[in-house]
Structure formats: C-alpha cells, structure tokens
Design a protein around this motif. Sequence first.
Motif, PDB file in Angstrom:
ATOM      1  N   LEU A 226       1.053  -1.209  -0.107  1.00  0.00           N
ATOM      2  CA  LEU A 226       0.234  -0.100   0.252  1.00  0.00           C
ATOM      3  C   LEU A 226       0.724   1.402   0.404  1.00  0.00           C
ATOM      4  O   LEU A 226       0.279   2.612  -0.608  1.00  0.00           O
ATOM      5  N   ALA A 227       2.081   1.171   0.892  1.00  0.00           N
ATOM      6  CA  ALA A 227       3.027   2.203   0.785  1.00  0.00           C
ATOM      7  C   ALA A 227       3.766   2.579  -0.796  1.00  0.00           C
ATOM      8  O   ALA A 227       3.589   3.814  -0.639  1.00  0.00           O
ATOM      9  N   LYS A 228       3.843   1.497  -1.335  1.00  0.00           N
ATOM     10  CA  LYS A 228       4.669   1.979  -2.902  1.00  0.00           C
ATOM     11  C   LYS A 228       3.239   2.259  -3.973  1.00  0.00           C
ATOM     12  O   LYS A 228       3.471   3.434  -4.193  1.00  0.00           O
ATOM     13  N   LEU A 229       2.273   2.195  -3.225  1.00  0.00           N
ATOM     14  CA  LEU A 229       1.339   2.744  -4.444  1.00  0.00           C
ATOM     15  C   LEU A 229       0.777   3.580  -4.081  1.00  0.00           C
ATOM     16  O   LEU A 229       0.487   4.725  -5.419  1.00  0.00           O
ATOM     17  N   ILE A 230       1.054   4.388  -2.697  1.00  0.00           N
ATOM     18  CA  ILE A 230       1.017   5.665  -2.403  1.00  0.00           C
ATOM     19  C   ILE A 230       1.848   7.076  -3.154  1.00  0.00           C
ATOM     20  O   ILE A 230       1.962   7.564  -3.183  1.00  0.00           O
ATOM     21  N   LEU A 231       3.146   5.924  -2.799  1.00  0.00           N
ATOM     22  CA  LEU A 231       4.402   6.875  -3.377  1.00  0.00           C
ATOM     23  C   LEU A 231       4.481   6.769  -5.154  1.00  0.00           C
ATOM     24  O   LEU A 231       5.040   7.528  -5.373  1.00  0.00           O
ATOM     25  N   ARG A 232       3.862   6.182  -5.113  1.00  0.00           N
ATOM     26  CA  ARG A 232       3.468   6.265  -6.783  1.00  0.00           C
ATOM     27  C   ARG A 232       2.978   7.152  -7.749  1.00  0.00           C
ATOM     28  O   ARG A 232       2.470   7.582  -8.401  1.00  0.00           O
ATOM     29  N   SER A 233       1.618   6.641  -6.668  1.00  0.00           N
ATOM     30  CA  SER A 233       0.414   7.864  -7.078  1.00  0.00           C
ATOM     31  C   SER A 233       0.459   9.163  -6.679  1.00  0.00           C
ATOM     32  O   SER A 233      -0.339  10.140  -7.405  1.00  0.00           O
ATOM     33  N   SER A 234       1.082   9.626  -5.605  1.00  0.00           N
ATOM     34  CA  SER A 234       1.129  11.084  -5.133  1.00  0.00           C
ATOM     35  C   SER A 234       2.671  11.669  -6.083  1.00  0.00           C
ATOM     36  O   SER A 234       3.344  11.073  -6.111  1.00  0.00           O
ATOM     37  N   SER A 235       2.544  13.051  -5.853  1.00  0.00           N
ATOM     38  CA  SER A 235       3.127  13.658  -7.095  1.00  0.00           C
ATOM     39  C   SER A 235       2.838  15.221  -6.666  1.00  0.00           C
ATOM     40  O   SER A 235       2.219  15.750  -6.316  1.00  0.00           O
ATOM     41  N   PHE A 236       4.366  15.811  -6.567  1.00  0.00           N
ATOM     42  CA  PHE A 236       4.633  17.045  -5.984  1.00  0.00           C
ATOM     43  C   PHE A 236       5.079  17.978  -7.013  1.00  0.00           C
ATOM     44  O   PHE A 236       6.027  18.645  -6.753  1.00  0.00           O
ATOM     45  N   GLU A 237       4.744  16.951  -8.642  1.00  0.00           N
ATOM     46  CA  GLU A 237       6.259  17.583  -9.270  1.00  0.00           C
ATOM     47  C   GLU A 237       5.138  18.214 -10.588  1.00  0.00           C
ATOM     48  O   GLU A 237       5.761  18.521 -11.787  1.00  0.00           O
ATOM     49  N   LEU A 238       4.129  18.307 -10.655  1.00  0.00           N
ATOM     50  CA  LEU A 238       2.770  18.788 -11.572  1.00  0.00           C
ATOM     51  C   LEU A 238       3.326  20.373 -11.618  1.00  0.00           C
ATOM     52  O   LEU A 238       3.039  20.822 -10.798  1.00  0.00           O
ATOM     53  N   ARG A 239       4.580  20.971 -13.153  1.00  0.00           N
ATOM     54  CA  ARG A 239       3.990  22.236 -12.511  1.00  0.00           C
ATOM     55  C   ARG A 239       3.718  22.648 -14.371  1.00  0.00           C
ATOM     56  O   ARG A 239       4.020  22.051 -15.071  1.00  0.00           O
ATOM     57  N   ARG A 240       3.065  23.962 -13.732  1.00  0.00           N
ATOM     58  CA  ARG A 240       3.386  24.230 -14.974  1.00  0.00           C
ATOM     59  C   ARG A 240       3.217  26.056 -15.475  1.00  0.00           C
ATOM     60  O   ARG A 240       2.752  26.336 -14.048  1.00  0.00           O
ATOM     61  N   GLY A 241       4.318  26.360 -15.973  1.00  0.00           N
ATOM     62  CA  GLY A 241       4.734  27.901 -15.351  1.00  0.00           C
ATOM     63  C   GLY A 241       5.536  27.838 -14.149  1.00  0.00           C
ATOM     64  O   GLY A 241       6.111  27.487 -13.857  1.00  0.00           O
ATOM     65  N   ASN A 242       4.750  29.040 -13.739  1.00  0.00           N
ATOM     66  CA  ASN A 242       4.812  29.451 -11.684  1.00  0.00           C
ATOM     67  C   ASN A 242       4.437  28.606 -10.989  1.00  0.00           C
ATOM     68  O   ASN A 242       4.364  28.883  -9.532  1.00  0.00           O
ATOM     69  N   VAL A 243       3.660  27.428 -11.791  1.00  0.00           N
ATOM     70  CA  VAL A 243       2.367  26.932 -10.870  1.00  0.00           C
ATOM     71  C   VAL A 243       2.912  25.910  -9.739  1.00  0.00           C
ATOM     72  O   VAL A 243       2.863  24.907 -11.430  1.00  0.00           O
ATOM     73  N   ARG A 244       2.552  24.959  -9.098  1.00  0.00           N
ATOM     74  CA  ARG A 244       3.022  23.755  -8.671  1.00  0.00           C
ATOM     75  C   ARG A 244       1.693  23.181  -8.121  1.00  0.00           C
ATOM     76  O   ARG A 244       0.494  24.203  -7.032  1.00  0.00           O
ATOM     77  N   SER A 245       1.664  22.347  -8.140  1.00  0.00           N
ATOM     78  CA  SER A 245       0.448  21.654  -7.962  1.00  0.00           C
ATOM     79  C   SER A 245       0.862  20.182  -7.040  1.00  0.00           C
ATOM     80  O   SER A 245       1.583  19.341  -7.191  1.00  0.00           O
ATOM     81  N   ALA A 246       0.140  19.770  -5.868  1.00  0.00           N
ATOM     82  CA  ALA A 246       0.029  18.459  -5.644  1.00  0.00           C
ATOM     83  C   ALA A 246      -1.430  17.582  -6.062  1.00  0.00           C
ATOM     84  O   ALA A 246      -2.009  18.094  -6.760  1.00  0.00           O
ATOM     85  N   ALA A 247      -0.682  16.091  -6.391  1.00  0.00           N
ATOM     86  CA  ALA A 247      -1.626  15.246  -7.062  1.00  0.00           C
ATOM     87  C   ALA A 247      -1.849  14.051  -6.091  1.00  0.00           C
ATOM     88  O   ALA A 247      -0.657  13.597  -5.637  1.00  0.00           O
ATOM     89  N   PHE A 248      -2.825  13.019  -6.148  1.00  0.00           N
ATOM     90  CA  PHE A 248      -2.378  11.395  -5.481  1.00  0.00           C
ATOM     91  C   PHE A 248      -3.346  11.395  -6.917  1.00  0.00           C
ATOM     92  O   PHE A 248      -4.488  11.674  -7.041  1.00  0.00           O
ATOM     93  N   LEU A 249      -2.801  10.666  -7.954  1.00  0.00           N
ATOM     94  CA  LEU A 249      -3.598   9.888  -8.683  1.00  0.00           C
ATOM     95  C   LEU A 249      -3.581   8.038  -9.109  1.00  0.00           C
ATOM     96  O   LEU A 249      -2.177   7.774  -9.582  1.00  0.00           O
ATOM     97  N   VAL A 250      -4.357   7.419  -9.514  1.00  0.00           N
ATOM     98  CA  VAL A 250      -4.620   6.509 -10.001  1.00  0.00           C
ATOM     99  C   VAL A 250      -5.102   6.012 -10.724  1.00  0.00           C
ATOM    100  O   VAL A 250      -6.191   6.084 -11.709  1.00  0.00           O
ATOM    101  N   ASP A 251      -4.319   5.162 -11.977  1.00  0.00           N
ATOM    102  CA  ASP A 251      -4.339   5.100 -12.859  1.00  0.00           C
ATOM    103  C   ASP A 251      -5.106   3.310 -13.190  1.00  0.00           C
ATOM    104  O   ASP A 251      -4.668   3.112 -12.716  1.00  0.00           O
TER     105      ASP A 251
END
Length: 400
Positions: A226-251
Amino acid sequence: MHHLQLTEYQTEPAVPLAPEERDALREVAQVTPTRGTLDRYDVTPGSTIGVIELPALTVEIRPKLPINRVMFLISYALDPSAWRDTGFDFDEDESLLEALIPGFVFQVRQALRRGVLQGYRVEEEALAGVRGRIRFDDQLRSRFGIAPPVEVRFDDFTEDIEVNRLLKAAIRRLGRLRIRSIKARRSLRSFDQALMRVSDVDYDPRRLPEFDWNRLNAHYRTATELAKLILRSSSFELRRGNVRSAAFLVDMNKVFEDFVVLALRETLGLTEWEFPQGVRTRLDRAGLVRLEPDISWWEDGICVFVGDVKYKKVRADGVNHPDLYQLLAYVVANQLTGGLLIYAAGEDQPAVHEVLHIDRRLEVMTLDLSGDPEVVLTQIREVARRVEYLRSWFRVRVPA
C-alpha cells in the motif's frame, strides 16, 4: 479555494479555469475551449482518478465505478489471500484518497503491532575505535594511515531499514496532501513516535525497492505494498509556469490489469514465472518491435497462451480495432493459433474473430465490475476456465 468534481470519461461542460489551471489539468484530462466563451472549458478526464490540488482549485476525479469496487480491485491486487482484511472503512461519497487512508493506517498498525521491525544494515563510518572490519584502502587514502579515527565497515542491527523508511515516506507523503478528515490526519501523525528512529527518504516513485518476504517480515507485506501504491500515485511535480500542484492519482487501466492478472494467476494456481505480467517478446527477427502482452502462460520456456487486458477500449484515428490488431501481433509473435482479449464490461461484447488467410482465432470476453466482489470473482473463475481451454486449443505451434 474552489472544488471541481469530475468523473472519469465524462465531460464536464463550461468549467471556468484560469490559464494555469487549464494547463495543469491537461496532464490528466482533455481540455477544450467551450464554444462562445473565452475562459470556460469542456473537461473530459481519462482513466486517471484521484485528486489534484492547485493553489486556488481542488479537482477530484471520481471513478465511474462505485468507490468500494475500486478499493476491492486495489486490495485484491495487493494481497489476493487477504483482501477481505484490508481494513478499508469509508463513506461512498469520499474521494479515493480519503477512502484509502483508513485502510493504510489499519495495515501499518497491524505491521507495527509486534514492534518496529529491525534488521541488519551495512554502515561505513569513521570511529574512535575498531568496530567490524577496517577499510584499509579508505584509511590510507583519507587519513594517510593515521588512526584514530578508524575507517570501518560494520553491520548495525537497527530499525532504520528500507522497509520502515518506505512506510514512513508514504505517511509523510500523505501528510503533505490536503486531507479533509481530521481523524485521518491524526491517525497519520500517530506513527511519528513509533518511526522516530527511521530516516526520512524521498523515494523516486519509478524506482521503489523490492523486498523478499519470509516468516519474519510477512506481516509487513500488505502495508508495504500500500505504501508503494501511495508513493507511485502521489506527486508534487505537476508544474506549469510558476504554478505547482500536488496530486494523488491512480490509473484505472493499471488497477484493472493488476487485478485481472493476479486473480487469474490465483485461480489457475500458477506462479509468477508461469503466468507473468507484461513479459517481453518480439515481433520481428531483428528484435526492433518489442511486445509486452498483459497475460501469458509459459511451460518449459514456451508460451502456450497469450492475452491482453483492457479497462477502456483503445481509440485511434483512422484505426477501427487497434486492440484486436495488438492481440493479433501477440499471437503471431508467440506462434500460437489464437489469443484472448479481456475488457471491462461496457467496452465491447463477447465475440470470436476468425482471422482471414492466416488461420488465427481472437476471442473477446468481458468482466462486469459493478457487482459485489464475490460476483466479480465468480466471473474471474469463468474466465480462468476459458483460459485453460484456450491454452489446450491455442498451444498448437504455428510455423514462423
């Protein structure tokens, strides 16, 4: 802070978005301008579900399935033998992230119930005295042979081992996301004391460590997966210009594929080597065209069955049936007389396609994921019986 709720593959019309929000959403959805407007967009998510957090907007992408069905697919793929005991407890209107946390907390508590796991780790340090083995080359190179300190290598029995670092990294990653539930936030903080002697490691989600499980550490397995799923799914690197986003995404494509492969493997009583996922093969003699069928059955190094798993039917401009063409390539590459394509229900109908001129047979089956888990597993058993039959039918080798 605004909140936008979307559903996978469903278009939400005329959504007001700032340019940076529009660009960030294009990572996970099709975003097209709404006719007759300047700042509104029609947003159609793909198979990715979860939460994206922008400075002024939280976007929740919900699955087309009930959330409890998604959690069943995830938990079964984590541990087919113990999916009923994963500890998931949630309301149906909760997001995927909020639904996942109670189960993760439950599994971490189960893992730590006997105490924090300890193990040996190789350490290299400069000490005042000798411990373990002296690193003579380093002693001469760094200190010209003068001691103390002494460059040594030793085995340290400690809580600061990889599996604990992974659990702590997943807990910290969740703690950085916006979680509505106060109870969930408190439950995550409750592990701070237990894991205080464990180092903070920022893992690359593409290179997570693998572990060998045995009777001494098997109680950690579900929590770790489960920890590996969480680490694969969460990101703090979705960036466009000066805007940074956090995400928890599962395919959901990956969730469905993992579930079908694991469920068929368990039902057929096969090992990972006999029934692998995504094993590489080649289409041409030069090996320039690589193929990775989702499912295949191997006996004595020979493929006796091949198939593919599709959560969503592939669409391609100018190509009517890309999924069938892909399956046909797998069949030809493995010199078999046929193959099986498994869809989630609603993507296609069961069918049999006899291929002209080359005497190949392509079968299509569907899995309805809307029923209770036992109903879904009953369908898996039906698919497994078909796989066994097709293995004996398709294993006849076709000259290359």
